[in-house]
Design a protein around this motif. Structure first.
Motif, PDB file in Angstrom:
ATOM      1  N   SER A   1      19.719 -15.394   3.040  1.00 26.69           N
ATOM      2  CA  SER A   1      18.453 -14.818   2.552  1.00 26.69           C
ATOM      3  C   SER A   1      18.380 -13.323   2.845  1.00 26.69           C
ATOM      4  CB  SER A   1      17.262 -15.527   3.192  1.00 26.69           C
ATOM      5  OG  SER A   1      17.217 -16.869   2.787  1.00 26.69           O
ATOM      6  N   GLU A   2      18.805 -12.940   4.030  1.00 32.39           N
ATOM      7  CA  GLU A   2      18.774 -11.525   4.439  1.00 32.39           C
ATOM      8  C   GLU A   2      19.682 -10.672   3.559  1.00 32.39           C
ATOM      9  OE1 GLU A   2      20.975  -9.254   8.049  1.00 32.39           O
ATOM     10  OE2 GLU A   2      19.698 -10.923   8.653  1.00 32.39           O
ATOM     11  N   VAL A   3      20.876 -11.155   3.299  1.00 32.28           N
ATOM     12  CA  VAL A   3      21.868 -10.374   2.551  1.00 32.28           C
ATOM     13  C   VAL A   3      21.634 -10.456   1.037  1.00 32.28           C
ATOM     14  CG1 VAL A   3      24.333 -10.165   2.011  1.00 32.28           C
ATOM     15  CG2 VAL A   3      23.607 -10.540   4.371  1.00 32.28           C
ATOM     16  N   GLU A   4      21.339 -11.645   0.523  1.00 31.56           N
ATOM     17  CA  GLU A   4      21.250 -11.856  -0.923  1.00 31.56           C
ATOM     18  C   GLU A   4      19.844 -11.697  -1.497  1.00 31.56           C
ATOM     19  OE1 GLU A   4      23.848 -12.464  -3.169  1.00 31.56           O
ATOM     20  OE2 GLU A   4      25.022 -11.863  -1.417  1.00 31.56           O
ATOM     21  N   GLY A   5      18.835 -11.735  -0.639  1.00 33.53           N
ATOM     22  CA  GLY A   5      17.461 -11.596  -1.124  1.00 33.53           C
ATOM     23  C   GLY A   5      16.939 -12.839  -1.824  1.00 33.53           C
ATOM     24  N   THR A   6      17.613 -13.946  -1.646  1.00 36.58           N
ATOM     25  CA  THR A   6      17.188 -15.239  -2.181  1.00 36.58           C
ATOM     26  C   THR A   6      17.657 -16.324  -1.221  1.00 36.58           C
ATOM     27  OG1 THR A   6      17.129 -16.641  -4.162  1.00 36.58           O
ATOM     28  CG2 THR A   6      19.253 -15.633  -3.623  1.00 36.58           C
ATOM     29  N   THR A   7      17.138 -17.512  -1.386  1.00 31.28           N
ATOM     30  CA  THR A   7      17.548 -18.598  -0.492  1.00 31.28           C
ATOM     31  C   THR A   7      18.798 -19.293  -1.014  1.00 31.28           C
ATOM     32  OG1 THR A   7      16.227 -20.266  -1.634  1.00 31.28           O
ATOM     33  CG2 THR A   7      15.118 -19.007   0.123  1.00 31.28           C
ATOM     34  N   ILE A   8      19.444 -20.013  -0.118  1.00 28.26           N
ATOM     35  CA  ILE A   8      20.597 -20.829  -0.520  1.00 28.26           C
ATOM     36  C   ILE A   8      20.152 -21.848  -1.562  1.00 28.26           C
ATOM     37  CG2 ILE A   8      22.190 -22.636   0.260  1.00 28.26           C
ATOM     38  CD1 ILE A   8      22.471 -21.089   2.905  1.00 28.26           C
ATOM     39  N   GLU A   9      18.998 -22.442  -1.361  1.00 30.46           N
ATOM     40  CA  GLU A   9      18.482 -23.461  -2.283  1.00 30.46           C
ATOM     41  C   GLU A   9      18.274 -22.883  -3.684  1.00 30.46           C
ATOM     42  OE1 GLU A   9      17.362 -27.212  -3.539  1.00 30.46           O
ATOM     43  OE2 GLU A   9      18.293 -26.651  -1.654  1.00 30.46           O
ATOM     44  N   LYS A  10      17.680 -21.689  -3.771  1.00 28.30           N
ATOM     45  CA  LYS A  10      17.461 -21.065  -5.084  1.00 28.30           C
ATOM     46  C   LYS A  10      18.793 -20.716  -5.750  1.00 28.30           C
ATOM     47  CE  LYS A  10      12.814 -19.283  -4.414  1.00 28.30           C
ATOM     48  NZ  LYS A  10      11.970 -18.109  -4.226  1.00 28.30           N
ATOM     49  N   TYR A  11      19.763 -20.279  -4.966  1.00 26.42           N
ATOM     50  CA  TYR A  11      21.088 -19.983  -5.504  1.00 26.42           C
ATOM     51  C   TYR A  11      21.733 -21.272  -6.035  1.00 26.42           C
ATOM     52  CZ  TYR A  11      25.879 -18.353  -5.915  1.00 26.42           C
ATOM     53  OH  TYR A  11      27.129 -18.051  -6.396  1.00 26.42           O
ATOM     54  N   PHE A  12      21.602 -22.336  -5.270  1.00 22.35           N
ATOM     55  CA  PHE A  12      22.137 -23.643  -5.659  1.00 22.35           C
ATOM     56  C   PHE A  12      21.491 -24.124  -6.961  1.00 22.35           C
ATOM     57  CE2 PHE A  12      22.067 -28.411  -4.829  1.00 22.35           C
ATOM     58  CZ  PHE A  12      23.406 -28.615  -5.124  1.00 22.35           C
ATOM     59  N   ILE A  13      20.173 -24.002  -7.047  1.00 22.73           N
ATOM     60  CA  ILE A  13      19.445 -24.405  -8.256  1.00 22.73           C
ATOM     61  C   ILE A  13      19.892 -23.552  -9.450  1.00 22.73           C
ATOM     62  CG2 ILE A  13      17.163 -24.398  -9.361  1.00 22.73           C
ATOM     63  CD1 ILE A  13      16.048 -25.244  -6.555  1.00 22.73           C
ATOM     64  N   ALA A  14      20.041 -22.243  -9.242  1.00 22.60           N
ATOM     65  CA  ALA A  14      20.484 -21.357 -10.334  1.00 22.60           C
ATOM     66  C   ALA A  14      21.858 -21.775 -10.841  1.00 22.60           C
ATOM     67  CB  ALA A  14      20.505 -19.902  -9.857  1.00 22.60           C
ATOM     68  N   GLN A  15      22.755 -22.151  -9.944  1.00 25.01           N
ATOM     69  CA  GLN A  15      24.087 -22.604 -10.353  1.00 25.01           C
ATOM     70  C   GLN A  15      23.984 -23.922 -11.136  1.00 25.01           C
ATOM     71  OE1 GLN A  15      26.980 -21.108 -10.281  1.00 25.01           O
ATOM     72  NE2 GLN A  15      26.260 -19.329  -9.157  1.00 25.01           N
ATOM     73  N   LYS A  16      23.138 -24.822 -10.662  1.00 27.60           N
ATOM     74  CA  LYS A  16      22.971 -26.101 -11.359  1.00 27.60           C
ATOM     75  C   LYS A  16      22.399 -25.884 -12.756  1.00 27.60           C
ATOM     76  CE  LYS A  16      21.654 -29.830  -9.056  1.00 27.60           C
ATOM     77  NZ  LYS A  16      20.980 -30.771  -8.129  1.00 27.60           N
ATOM     78  N   ILE A  17      21.444 -24.996 -12.896  1.00 30.17           N
ATOM     79  CA  ILE A  17      20.849 -24.731 -14.211  1.00 30.17           C
ATOM     80  C   ILE A  17      21.895 -24.121 -15.147  1.00 30.17           C
ATOM     81  CG2 ILE A  17      19.095 -23.392 -15.461  1.00 30.17           C
ATOM     82  CD1 ILE A  17      18.064 -25.937 -13.879  1.00 30.17           C
ATOM     83  N   GLU A  18      22.739 -23.238 -14.647  1.00 25.91           N
ATOM     84  CA  GLU A  18      23.819 -22.689 -15.479  1.00 25.91           C
ATOM     85  C   GLU A  18      24.768 -23.790 -15.939  1.00 25.91           C
ATOM     86  OE1 GLU A  18      24.162 -19.590 -16.871  1.00 25.91           O
ATOM     87  OE2 GLU A  18      22.138 -19.437 -16.043  1.00 25.91           O
ATOM     88  N   LYS A  19      25.034 -24.744 -15.065  1.00 20.47           N
ATOM     89  CA  LYS A  19      25.899 -25.878 -15.440  1.00 20.47           C
ATOM     90  C   LYS A  19      25.202 -26.748 -16.484  1.00 20.47           C
ATOM     91  CE  LYS A  19      29.569 -28.483 -15.067  1.00 20.47           C
ATOM     92  NZ  LYS A  19      30.901 -28.020 -15.442  1.00 20.47           N
ATOM     93  N   VAL A  20      23.898 -26.960 -16.323  1.00 16.50           N
ATOM     94  CA  VAL A  20      23.142 -27.727 -17.318  1.00 16.50           C
ATOM     95  C   VAL A  20      23.230 -27.031 -18.666  1.00 16.50           C
ATOM     96  CG1 VAL A  20      20.843 -28.518 -18.025  1.00 16.50           C
ATOM     97  CG2 VAL A  20      21.562 -28.789 -15.649  1.00 16.50           C
ATOM     98  N   LYS A  21      23.045 -25.703 -18.694  1.00 18.14           N
ATOM     99  CA  LYS A  21      23.144 -24.945 -19.948  1.00 18.14           C
ATOM    100  C   LYS A  21      24.511 -25.167 -20.593  1.00 18.14           C
ATOM    101  CE  LYS A  21      20.221 -20.972 -18.689  1.00 18.14           C
ATOM    102  NZ  LYS A  21      20.315 -19.518 -18.430  1.00 18.14           N
TER     103      LYS A  21
END
Length: 187
Positions: free
Chosen positions: A113-133
């Motif tokens: 969160s400190e380095v990326e400015g987002t949570t691991i969970e949000k990053y995980f969800i973003a990857q899953k949504i890209e896979k769904v697309k």
């Protein structure tokens, strides 16, 4: 033997590109996997700078500091889990990351969160949504099969999460298909 950590390696094609460049430089590769290359010998400062320039021109980056390596490993594990496991892993993400990196999840979560400015969970969800697309565009699986493959508890949950992230329902996205998918390293 030396371990090189390389940012933005997200697929097998990346592994091939990296191996090809290392071969051109006559660097003996012992093994290569997403985000990590083990070579036979130590690189001189000059060789490392040269390799860094070459990798940078290809969209990759050598990672030197420990925190960046941890962040990149987290991303690599998530990308592999979402894009290459096809629902085989049914474990809790926090347990998986802690086990794979041998570090406390709270530390990993705070660092990410400190380095990326987002949570691991949000990053995980973003990857899953890209896979769904991707799977929607291929049009080979039903939404139910996609939900199962990506370990969603239900089609409704997948649809709600998809709409929350993209602003579209999966069926509407499938119809318009003009929304370009992001490269994995830009998610």
């Amino acid at each position: 033997m030396t371990v090189l950590f390389i940012k933005n390696m997200v697929c097998n094609r990346c592994n091939m590109v990296i191996r090809n460049e290392l071969d051109k430089l006559n660097i003996n590769v012992r093994s290569i996997k997403l985000g990590e290359v083990i070579i036979e010998n130590q690189l001189s400062v000059e060789e490392k700078l040269n390799l860094s320039k070459i990798l940078s021109n290809l969209g990759f980056e050598l990672i030197d500091d420990k925190k960046s390596r941890i962040i990149e490993k987290i991303k690599t594990i998530i990308i592999d889990l979402v894009h290459h496991q096809d629902g085989e892993t049914k474990t809790n993400l926090s347990n998986l990351l802690s086990k794979e990196l041998n570090l406390d999840y709270n530390y990993l979560s705070n660092l990410f969160s400190e380095v990326e400015g987002t949570t691991i969970e949000k990053y995980f969800i973003a990857q899953k949504i890209e896979k769904v697309k991707e799977l929607l565009v291929y049009d080979e699986l039903s939404l139910s099969e996609i939900a199962h493959r990506l370990n969603y508890s239900s089609v409704a949950y997948l649809s709600n999460q998809f709409k929350k992230v993209t602003g579209l329902t999966p069926s509407h996205f499938k119809k318009i298909r003009n929304e370009k998918r992001k490269p994995l390293d830009e998610v």
